[in-house]
Design a protein around this motif. Structure first.
Motif, PDB file in Angstrom:
ATOM      1  N   LEU A 105       0.805  -1.222   0.000  1.00  0.00           N
ATOM      2  CA  LEU A 105       0.000   0.000   0.000  1.00  0.00           C
ATOM      3  C   LEU A 105       0.838   1.272   0.000  1.00  0.00           C
ATOM      4  O   LEU A 105       0.289   2.370   0.078  1.00  0.00           O
ATOM      5  CB  LEU A 105      -0.947   0.009   1.210  1.00  0.00           C
ATOM      6  N   LYS A 132      -0.148   4.765  -1.617  1.00  0.00           N
ATOM      7  CA  LYS A 132      -1.601   4.864  -1.724  1.00  0.00           C
ATOM      8  C   LYS A 132      -2.165   5.750  -0.609  1.00  0.00           C
ATOM      9  O   LYS A 132      -1.558   5.893   0.456  1.00  0.00           O
ATOM     10  CB  LYS A 132      -2.244   3.478  -1.666  1.00  0.00           C
ATOM     11  N   ARG A 134      -1.099   9.730   2.614  1.00  0.00           N
ATOM     12  CA  ARG A 134      -0.468   8.766   1.715  1.00  0.00           C
ATOM     13  C   ARG A 134       0.609   8.003   2.479  1.00  0.00           C
ATOM     14  O   ARG A 134       1.503   8.604   3.075  1.00  0.00           O
ATOM     15  CB  ARG A 134       0.137   9.493   0.508  1.00  0.00           C
ATOM     16  N   LYS A 169      -7.306   4.206  -1.364  1.00  0.00           N
ATOM     17  CA  LYS A 169      -7.409   4.727  -2.722  1.00  0.00           C
ATOM     18  C   LYS A 169      -6.044   4.653  -3.384  1.00  0.00           C
ATOM     19  O   LYS A 169      -5.005   4.715  -2.727  1.00  0.00           O
ATOM     20  CB  LYS A 169      -7.881   6.181  -2.714  1.00  0.00           C
ATOM     21  N   ASN A 170      -6.021   4.565  -4.703  1.00  0.00           N
ATOM     22  CA  ASN A 170      -4.748   4.553  -5.438  1.00  0.00           C
ATOM     23  C   ASN A 170      -4.110   5.926  -5.418  1.00  0.00           C
ATOM     24  O   ASN A 170      -4.798   6.929  -5.309  1.00  0.00           O
ATOM     25  CB  ASN A 170      -4.984   4.115  -6.884  1.00  0.00           C
TER      26      ASN A 170
END
Length: 265
Positions: free
Chosen positions: A34, A37, A232, A264-265
């Motif tokens: 992750l 992300k 992030r 979320k990306n």
């Protein structure tokens, strides 16, 4: 992608770099995948790790009543020198305390921004060191029970810290070779005479590679003060998730919190 559940401490696997899995009510989320992300963590309630009730967490994942009643939160968890199971004396629940205390323990030196001394059950090697964010670790004594290890630690912590400074741990970028064996020789004179038989020399030095780069600054947040956080993911060290801007959350310090995690990306 969304997950929901009770936070338990992250599971780790000693690899190059260390692999981390966030535990939400038994669902293991591979956090290394992750990085980069955007994560949103939303606090929605509590679930005591002992009784399972939706009660505010007091400490170590326990609600207040369980913290003062459960044998898994007794004083000997924090202060092993107080162990009495080897004498057949109960603190809260003798059978549980025997299971925890009457097994082999290791006294160690670890580098977490400073050199510190600590105690762990042998079954927790190397997990204990990874949880602390140790870059290097060296066993210096092998004991038969928790009390013996605790008494050695008490003698040595008069000369070395026994706790990790989280800021130093996260801001440290030492990449050389730490000679913990030299530290061991320097503190050998302080090793308690009655416990000399447990002293161990020539142990292998452990070194750990974290998926983490030192940030310019560090600050921590809790879900009590910030019940919803979005950021992030940039790295992990110890039990800390690191986000852009040097924001960190201590996952171990949030055991028992129920959250919604959105990715979320």
């Amino acid at each position: 992608m969304q997950f929901q559940g009770q936070i338990l401490k992250m599971t780790s696997y000693d690899d190059q770099p260390i692999q981390y899995y966030l535990n939400l009510s038994g669902d293991l989320i591979h956090m290394n995948e992750l990085f980069g992300k955007e994560l949103t963590i939303k606090h929605t309630g509590f679930q005591c790790v002992n009784c399972g009730e939706n009660k505010p967490i007091y400490r170590m994942g326990f609600c207040k009543s369980c913290f003062f009643e459960s044998p898994y939160a007794s004083d000997t968890i924090i202060r092993p020198e107080l162990s009495t199971a080897h004498l057949g004396v109960a603190e809260r629940d003798l059978e549980v305390e025997k299971e925890i205390q009457l097994q082999p323990h290791t006294v160690y030196l670890a580098y977490t921004g400073d050199v510190k001394v600590g105690v762990t059950r042998n079954t927790q090697i190397p997990t204990r060191w990874i949880d602390q964010g140790a870059t290097f670790a060296l066993p210096i004594a092998r004991t038969e029970n928790r009390y013996e290890a605790g008494m050695i630690e008490v003698a040595l912590k008069n000369h070395l810290p026994d706790k990790t400074n989280w800021k130093k741990m996260l801001q440290d970028d030492f990449e050389g070779e730490m000679d913990l064996a030299d530290f061991q020789q320097k503190i050998k004179e302080y090793f308690p005479e009655d416990f000399q038989k447990f002293y161990s020399e020539g142990e292998d030095l452990w070194k750990f590679d974290y998926p983490f780069d030192k940030p310019e600054k560090v600050s921590s947040f809790t879900l009590d003060k910030k019940p919803e956080f979005t950021g992030r993911l940039t790295g992990i060290k110890g039990q800390y998730l690191g986000f852009e801007g040097g924001n960190f959350i201590n996952i171990r310090g949030h055991e028992g919190y129920v959250v919604e995690l959105s990715i979320k990306n």
